[in-house]
Design a protein around this motif. Structure first.
Motif, PDB file in Angstrom:
ATOM      1  N   PHE A  53     142.820  57.157  32.556  1.00  0.00           N
ATOM      2  CA  PHE A  53     142.762  58.468  31.920  1.00  0.00           C
ATOM      3  C   PHE A  53     142.719  59.603  32.932  1.00  0.00           C
ATOM      4  O   PHE A  53     142.718  60.782  32.564  1.00  0.00           O
ATOM      5  N   ASP A  54     142.742  59.290  34.215  1.00  0.00           N
ATOM      6  CA  ASP A  54     142.518  60.288  35.256  1.00  0.00           C
ATOM      7  C   ASP A  54     143.830  60.898  35.743  1.00  0.00           C
ATOM      8  O   ASP A  54     144.920  60.372  35.499  1.00  0.00           O
ATOM      9  N   VAL A  55     143.694  61.998  36.473  1.00  0.00           N
ATOM     10  CA  VAL A  55     144.833  62.627  37.138  1.00  0.00           C
ATOM     11  C   VAL A  55     144.667  62.495  38.649  1.00  0.00           C
ATOM     12  O   VAL A  55     143.570  62.250  39.149  1.00  0.00           O
ATOM     13  N   ILE A  56     145.761  62.653  39.354  1.00  0.00           N
ATOM     14  CA  ILE A  56     145.722  62.556  40.813  1.00  0.00           C
ATOM     15  C   ILE A  56     145.126  63.828  41.404  1.00  0.00           C
ATOM     16  O   ILE A  56     145.480  64.941  41.010  1.00  0.00           O
ATOM     17  N   GLU A  57     144.208  63.624  42.362  1.00  0.00           N
ATOM     18  CA  GLU A  57     143.567  64.735  43.058  1.00  0.00           C
ATOM     19  C   GLU A  57     143.922  64.681  44.542  1.00  0.00           C
ATOM     20  O   GLU A  57     144.353  63.644  45.062  1.00  0.00           O
ATOM     21  N   VAL A  58     143.714  65.784  45.221  1.00  0.00           N
ATOM     22  CA  VAL A  58     144.039  65.851  46.656  1.00  0.00           C
ATOM     23  C   VAL A  58     143.284  64.781  47.433  1.00  0.00           C
ATOM     24  O   VAL A  58     143.825  64.164  48.364  1.00  0.00           O
ATOM     25  N   ASP A  69     151.499  65.219  47.710  1.00  0.00           N
ATOM     26  CA  ASP A  69     151.289  66.633  47.426  1.00  0.00           C
ATOM     27  C   ASP A  69     152.012  67.021  46.133  1.00  0.00           C
ATOM     28  O   ASP A  69     151.517  67.846  45.358  1.00  0.00           O
ATOM     29  N   SER A  70     153.146  66.390  45.891  1.00  0.00           N
ATOM     30  CA  SER A  70     153.948  66.739  44.720  1.00  0.00           C
ATOM     31  C   SER A  70     153.421  66.148  43.417  1.00  0.00           C
ATOM     32  O   SER A  70     153.861  66.541  42.333  1.00  0.00           O
ATOM     33  N   THR A  71     152.470  65.203  43.494  1.00  0.00           N
ATOM     34  CA  THR A  71     151.972  64.569  42.264  1.00  0.00           C
ATOM     35  C   THR A  71     150.544  64.981  41.920  1.00  0.00           C
ATOM     36  O   THR A  71     150.007  64.541  40.911  1.00  0.00           O
ATOM     37  N   VAL A  77     148.908  57.476  35.026  1.00  0.00           N
ATOM     38  CA  VAL A  77     149.786  56.568  34.276  1.00  0.00           C
ATOM     39  C   VAL A  77     151.231  57.045  34.325  1.00  0.00           C
ATOM     40  O   VAL A  77     152.165  56.233  34.361  1.00  0.00           O
ATOM     41  N   ASP A  78     151.444  58.366  34.341  1.00  0.00           N
ATOM     42  CA  ASP A  78     152.806  58.891  34.397  1.00  0.00           C
ATOM     43  C   ASP A  78     153.418  58.690  35.781  1.00  0.00           C
ATOM     44  O   ASP A  78     154.594  58.306  35.911  1.00  0.00           O
ATOM     45  N   VAL A  79     152.623  58.946  36.816  1.00  0.00           N
ATOM     46  CA  VAL A  79     153.134  58.790  38.186  1.00  0.00           C
ATOM     47  C   VAL A  79     153.513  57.335  38.454  1.00  0.00           C
ATOM     48  O   VAL A  79     154.611  57.040  38.948  1.00  0.00           O
ATOM     49  N   MET A  80     152.613  56.390  38.098  1.00  0.00           N
ATOM     50  CA  MET A  80     152.918  54.978  38.344  1.00  0.00           C
ATOM     51  C   MET A  80     154.009  54.481  37.402  1.00  0.00           C
ATOM     52  O   MET A  80     154.844  53.649  37.793  1.00  0.00           O
ATOM     53  N   GLY A  81     154.033  54.975  36.184  1.00  0.00           N
ATOM     54  CA  GLY A  81     155.089  54.576  35.267  1.00  0.00           C
ATOM     55  C   GLY A  81     156.462  54.955  35.781  1.00  0.00           C
ATOM     56  O   GLY A  81     157.416  54.160  35.723  1.00  0.00           O
ATOM     57  N   GLU A  82     156.573  56.163  36.312  1.00  0.00           N
ATOM     58  CA  GLU A  82     157.848  56.618  36.867  1.00  0.00           C
ATOM     59  C   GLU A  82     158.231  55.826  38.114  1.00  0.00           C
ATOM     60  O   GLU A  82     159.411  55.505  38.326  1.00  0.00           O
ATOM     61  N   ARG A  83     157.250  55.508  38.949  1.00  0.00           N
ATOM     62  CA  ARG A  83     157.540  54.700  40.149  1.00  0.00           C
ATOM     63  C   ARG A  83     158.082  53.335  39.747  1.00  0.00           C
ATOM     64  O   ARG A  83     159.060  52.834  40.321  1.00  0.00           O
TER      65      ARG A  83
END
Length: 252
Positions: A53-58, A69-71, A77-83
């Motif tokens: 449920f989390d978002v990517i942080e710096v 930096d771009s994510t 879940v969206d970042v890994m799903g796209e990868r």
């Protein structure tokens, strides 16, 4: 199948076909879970359910495979799903941007997976997940404590009943024993004692982590200490977990 041709050379077409047919649920897409999902995708796993449920942080950039930096600010879940789709466009990926706990397991496991990778870092949800999978006869590979470690040579794979040194494994064994579970869970753990100097108290103005969904809040627990992480160790925990999952899936 050209993208998996080098792996086919090692394990053969039949086992690649088995991997393509299997569904893997990865719970927790941080420093460990992200690398586990990546490795499984590059080995031809055909179906994923990604849970976080989390978002990517710096602060994730030093150790999360999807953290760039771009994510920053995007759901994990969206970042890994796209990868995963970029690695293998034919892969089927289900994304569940929810907090894993006993009240959400029915949603997470509405399609029963062939195996689960547990990369949760909160004690109670992790213990609940392990108990749920054992009770429902779902094979699971669980990552123990990867933070506060610097020696990748100390990483091992074993049944949870055979672990030593790892404080998290000890706590989980005690919890599971109360549920009548003493063995049958494969874990990745380290025999390296935690490095205490890598532990810091939480920020003073931090509040309890919550997931807000449909107007309600799920408390993740008390404020947790900030744990130093060595990206080589956390990545290898994820790779070991993927390796254990693949061995289970293809029957090696």
């Amino acid at each position: 199948m050209e993208r998996f041709s080098r792996l086919i050379q090692l394990i053969g077409n039949e086992k690649i076909k088995v991997l393509a047919e299997k569904r893997v649920t990865v719970v927790g897409l941080g420093a460990v879970g992200g690398f586990a999902a990546e490795a499984l995708a590059r080995c031809g796993t055909g179906h994923f359910t990604l849970v976080d449920f989390d978002v990517i942080e710096v602060s994730n950039i030093n150790r999360h495979i999807g953290a760039l930096d771009s994510t920053v600010g995007k759901p994990k879940v969206d970042v890994m799903g796209e990868r995963i789709k970029d690695i293998n466009p034919s892969c089927i990926v289900s994304r569940k941007n929810i907090f894993a706990h006993k009240d959400s397991f029915d949603s997470i496991f509405e399609e029963k997976p062939d195996i689960v990778i547990d990369a949760i870092d909160s004690l109670l949800p992790k213990a609940e997940l392990l108990a749920y999978c054992v009770t429902n006869k779902i094979p699971i590979i669980s990552s123990m404590g990867a933070a506060l470690k610097r020696d990748p040579s100390k990483i091992k794979i074993a049944d949870i009943s055979k672990t030593d040194v790892c404080p998290l494994a000890k706590k989980l064994r005690n919890y599971l024993k109360q549920k009548g579970i003493t063995e049958g869970i494969t874990v990745v753990y380290s025999t390296e004692p935690p490095i205490k100097t890598g532990l810091r108290p939480p920020h003073k103005n931090n509040t309890q982590d919550q997931e807000k969904e449909n107007g309600s809040s799920h408390i993740r627990g008390r404020e947790r200490n900030i744990l130093g992480s060595y990206p080589i160790v956390t990545a290898m925990f994820g790779l070991y977990a993927a390796h254990a999952a693949i061995k289970t899936i293809i029957g090696d």
